[in-house]
Design an enzyme around this catalytic site. Structure first.
Site, PDB file in Angstrom:
ATOM      1  N   HIS A 100      71.048 118.709  26.899  1.00  0.00           N
ATOM      2  CA  HIS A 100      71.637 117.426  26.503  1.00  0.00           C
ATOM      3  C   HIS A 100      73.114 117.368  26.895  1.00  0.00           C
ATOM      4  O   HIS A 100      73.591 116.363  27.442  1.00  0.00           O
ATOM      5  CB  HIS A 100      71.528 117.244  24.990  1.00  0.00           C
ATOM      6  CG  HIS A 100      70.188 116.824  24.502  1.00  0.00           C
ATOM      7  ND1 HIS A 100      69.482 115.783  25.060  1.00  0.00           N
ATOM      8  CD2 HIS A 100      69.427 117.298  23.471  1.00  0.00           C
ATOM      9  CE1 HIS A 100      68.336 115.626  24.390  1.00  0.00           C
ATOM     10  NE2 HIS A 100      68.279 116.532  23.430  1.00  0.00           N
ATOM     11  N   HIS A 155      67.992 123.959  24.787  1.00  0.00           N
ATOM     12  CA  HIS A 155      67.653 122.541  24.632  1.00  0.00           C
ATOM     13  C   HIS A 155      68.916 121.693  24.483  1.00  0.00           C
ATOM     14  O   HIS A 155      69.119 120.712  25.217  1.00  0.00           O
ATOM     15  CB  HIS A 155      66.753 122.395  23.404  1.00  0.00           C
ATOM     16  CG  HIS A 155      66.323 120.994  23.099  1.00  0.00           C
ATOM     17  ND1 HIS A 155      65.084 120.516  23.421  1.00  0.00           N
ATOM     18  CD2 HIS A 155      66.973 119.965  22.477  1.00  0.00           C
ATOM     19  CE1 HIS A 155      64.972 119.252  23.033  1.00  0.00           C
ATOM     20  NE2 HIS A 155      66.115 118.896  22.450  1.00  0.00           N
ATOM     21  N   GLU A 156      69.773 122.081  23.537  1.00  0.00           N
ATOM     22  CA  GLU A 156      70.981 121.298  23.293  1.00  0.00           C
ATOM     23  C   GLU A 156      71.945 121.391  24.475  1.00  0.00           C
ATOM     24  O   GLU A 156      72.671 120.432  24.770  1.00  0.00           O
ATOM     25  CB  GLU A 156      71.657 121.750  22.001  1.00  0.00           C
ATOM     26  CG  GLU A 156      70.790 121.647  20.751  1.00  0.00           C
ATOM     27  CD  GLU A 156      70.230 120.251  20.512  1.00  0.00           C
ATOM     28  OE1 GLU A 156      70.783 119.278  21.052  1.00  0.00           O
ATOM     29  OE2 GLU A 156      69.219 120.136  19.786  1.00  0.00           O
ATOM     30  N   HIS A 200      73.733 117.016  30.583  1.00  0.00           N
ATOM     31  CA  HIS A 200      73.352 115.665  30.982  1.00  0.00           C
ATOM     32  C   HIS A 200      74.525 114.704  30.720  1.00  0.00           C
ATOM     33  O   HIS A 200      74.932 113.932  31.607  1.00  0.00           O
ATOM     34  CB  HIS A 200      72.122 115.239  30.183  1.00  0.00           C
ATOM     35  CG  HIS A 200      71.400 114.060  30.764  1.00  0.00           C
ATOM     36  ND1 HIS A 200      70.268 113.530  30.168  1.00  0.00           N
ATOM     37  CD2 HIS A 200      71.616 113.300  31.855  1.00  0.00           C
ATOM     38  CE1 HIS A 200      69.820 112.517  30.883  1.00  0.00           C
ATOM     39  NE2 HIS A 200      70.639 112.342  31.912  1.00  0.00           N
TER      40      HIS A 200
END
Length: 615
Positions: A398, A394-395, A401
């Site tokens: 980020h 998940h991180e 991105h």
């Protein structure tokens, strides 16, 4: 008799360097940071040269914006470093002072720059149209368009200056909560599955909820919430302060509600928020079906909230060291291409990550993307908790991105807004789930992974929507002029627990205290983006895996676009329309399908070994 040894968290200086992040991409050390802060602070006064002159021509406005974004760029670098140093150990007084000094200077910088927005908005329409065609202002055209949208909600230069001076003060409720939650609250010690006394913390609490022993889960739950109960009045006052602050700023800026004020800058209609709540509520029977399955399989007469996290298939063991977690995740990311995976591997095996828990470290996990530094990741990683592998994915979503957007966009368009950022992070989790499910070797492993995905949907779509509804209700109470108190918060939250979890889950009275421990409530109307993000991510992952290169290219372009377009347009370009309930409905139908398959695996073909959930 000798006292049993208690497994304690290491202090920050006891953590090996290889397990810490390397902040040198921002600054070599604290001394260099101090020098940069001093130089940046000296430049704040230069804003004066532009005040009152933005109507003198496009060249003057372009020069002002160039200077302003240079200042913001350095402020981001300074602020990120100070934030990360504080996150390492919230009890480190030197880091607390660093962060506090930066916030003081940031407030002064925002005060000095506060004339820009109202001065531009006060320019005559004819002049603004001419500016819009000027070559010098071409790099700032989208920025100016967004600025002009805020014209009805912008005050006079003097009033904007006063609001800018309040920046640090407005942070106080969040800062008080963070210090109380991360540093001052003590949860005591409990016994783990091996009979060892371990310090109860945010991280160990979540691991203990996965214990097959109901006694251990129950003890951890009650002891954890006892700490919040002891501080409930302080926590209620802090949360109320944050809500009242939101109401103040919404009214000052002429918004009809806090919800509208929060969604307006990203051009998100309030109907997107309201449709999410309405759609999720329609699918609550599917959630009840899942809870009923869990109760039956665990052979419980009644299901409590601390029974909803233990894996339903206990014999399945997923033990991942840090290196193993990185390897599995990189395998799952292969559909995104070699370049994406290479950049991610270099970062995760390099200096991006602060890996494990230490005393005073901020709880949970986050990614801190920076235009001029690495996109750092804070973890409190545990190898015995598969959720932490998914959290890392998940991180990492980020971080990638931020990294790809920083490579393609100028500073003022690089930072993704939260609405799109939550898609990028959850997308990676979806690829990881599909990768692991496809490689499940037994029915038990498949059942374990399906249950985990159901829990992920429950936690991200159902639970976060319940949080979103809570935020909406408490802000409406404050907007109506009624006071917020311990009893009001708990009453509202208790009713939502009943609506979303009952009758299959029996609600413990102390569970209503949960509303006081959610950090996101100090950033109002944030959590709904987890639910919309997961729904969009599930749809985009399906497209990348089924369509191949065209969908992959669109998705990577979405990541690299940063905030160069409005979020709904960016997601629509990638292939999903979030102004309709279709993506949310599709995600929750997938939830129904997975519940049905899990029923088939666990009840009709019951495994010979089950978790000991009763005793």
């Amino acid at each position: 008799m000798a006292k049993p040894r208690v497994k304690q968290l290491p202090t920050r200086d006891q953590v090996p360097q290889k397990d810490k992040w390397d902040l040198s991409s921002l600054f070599p050390d604290d001394v260099a940071w101090e020098r940069a802060l001093t130089e940046w602070a000296k430049k704040i006064s230069r804003y004066r040269q532009f005040r009152g002159q933005l109507g003198e021509g496009p060249a003057k406005l372009a020069a002002c914006l160039k200077f302003h974004f240079q200042m913001e760029r350095l402020a981001e670098r300074l602020g990120t470093y100070a934030h990360l140093r504080l996150s390492e150990d919230t009890t480190n007084s030197a880091a607390v002072q660093m962060h506090g000094r930066f916030m003081q200077w940031l407030t002064r910088a925002e005060e000095a720059a506060s004339f820009i927005q109202p001065e531009i908005q006060a320019l005559p329409e004819e002049l603004l149209r001419a500016y819009n065609e000027a070559r010098e202002l071409a790099p700032y055209r989208v920025f100016l368009d967004r600025l002009l949208r805020m014209k009805p909600h912008t005050l006079s230069p003097a009033e904007e200056r006063l609001l800018a001076m309040q920046t640090q003060m407005a942070q106080i409720p969040h800062d008080v909560f963070t210090q109380l939650d991360c540093a001052d609250l003590k949860f005591g010690v409990v016994r783990d599955d091996r009979g060892r006394l371990v310090e109860l913390s945010h991280s160990t609490f979540h691991s203990l909820l996965h214990s097959p022993s109901r006694k251990i889960r129950q003890e951890a739950f009650r002891q954890f919430y006892a700490a919040y109960d002891a501080h409930r009045h302080t926590l209620a006052a802090t949360l109320a302060g944050a809500v009242y602050s939101d109401v103040y700023y919404a009214r000052v800026r002429n918004f009809s509600s806090c919800l509208e004020a929060a969604l307006f800058p990203e051009r998100i209609p309030t109907t997107v928020y309201e449709n999410l709540i309405a759609t999720v509520r329609r699918f609550l029977p599917a959630l009840q079906r899942y809870f009923a399955l869990r109760r039956k399989h665990l052979r419980l007469r009644e299901l409590r909230i601390y029974d909803t996290y233990v894996p339903l298939v206990a014999p399945v063991r997923f033990e991942h060291s840090w290196d193993e977690a990185v390897r599995v995740m990189l395998e799952a990311m292969q559909p995104l291409g070699a370049e994406y995976c290479q950049l991610l591997e270099e970062g995760l095996r390099g200096g991006w990550c602060d890996k494990y828990e230490n005393r005073g470290k901020q709880s949970g996990a986050f990614s801190a993307g920076s235009y001029d530094g690495w996109p750092y990741i804070l973890m409190n990683y545990r190898s015995d908790n598969i959720d932490h592998v998914f959290t890392l994915a998940h991180e990492a979503g980020h971080s990638m991105h931020s990294l790809l957007a920083a490579r393609k966009q100028p500073f003022h368009y690089f930072r993704p807004v939260i609405f799109t950022a939550e898609i990028a992070s959850t997308f990676n989790e979806q690829l990881l789930f599909r990768h692991m499910l496809a490689r499940a070797r037994t029915k038990l492993q498949r059942a374990f992974l399906i249950d985990r995905q159901l829990e992920e949907i429950r936690g991200t779509i159902f639970r976060q929507t319940m949080f979103a509804e809570f935020e909406k209700k408490i802000h409406e109470i404050a907007e109506s002029g009624d006071a917020l108190s311990v009893d009001v918060f708990r009453s509202v939250y208790r009713q939502l627990l009943e609506d979303y979890l009952a009758p299959e889950v029996l609600i413990d009275d102390v569970l209503s205290l949960e509303c006081f421990r959610i950090p996101h409530f100090y950033h109002a109307f944030y959590v709904y983006k987890y639910a919309t993000g997961m729904s969009a991510a599930m749809a985009l992952a399906d497209k990348v895996l089924s369509e191949g290169e065209p969908a992959r290219r669109r998705y990577l372009e979405f990541l690299a676009a940063g905030s160069s377009k409005d979020p709904l347009d960016l997601v629509r370009d990638a292939g999903v329309d979030m102004e309709t309930p279709t993506p949310i409905e599709a995600a929750l139908r997938q939830f129904e399908i997975l519940v049905e398959e899990l029923e088939e695996l666990l009840l009709k073909r019951r495994p010979t070994t089950r978790p000991s959930a009763v005793n």
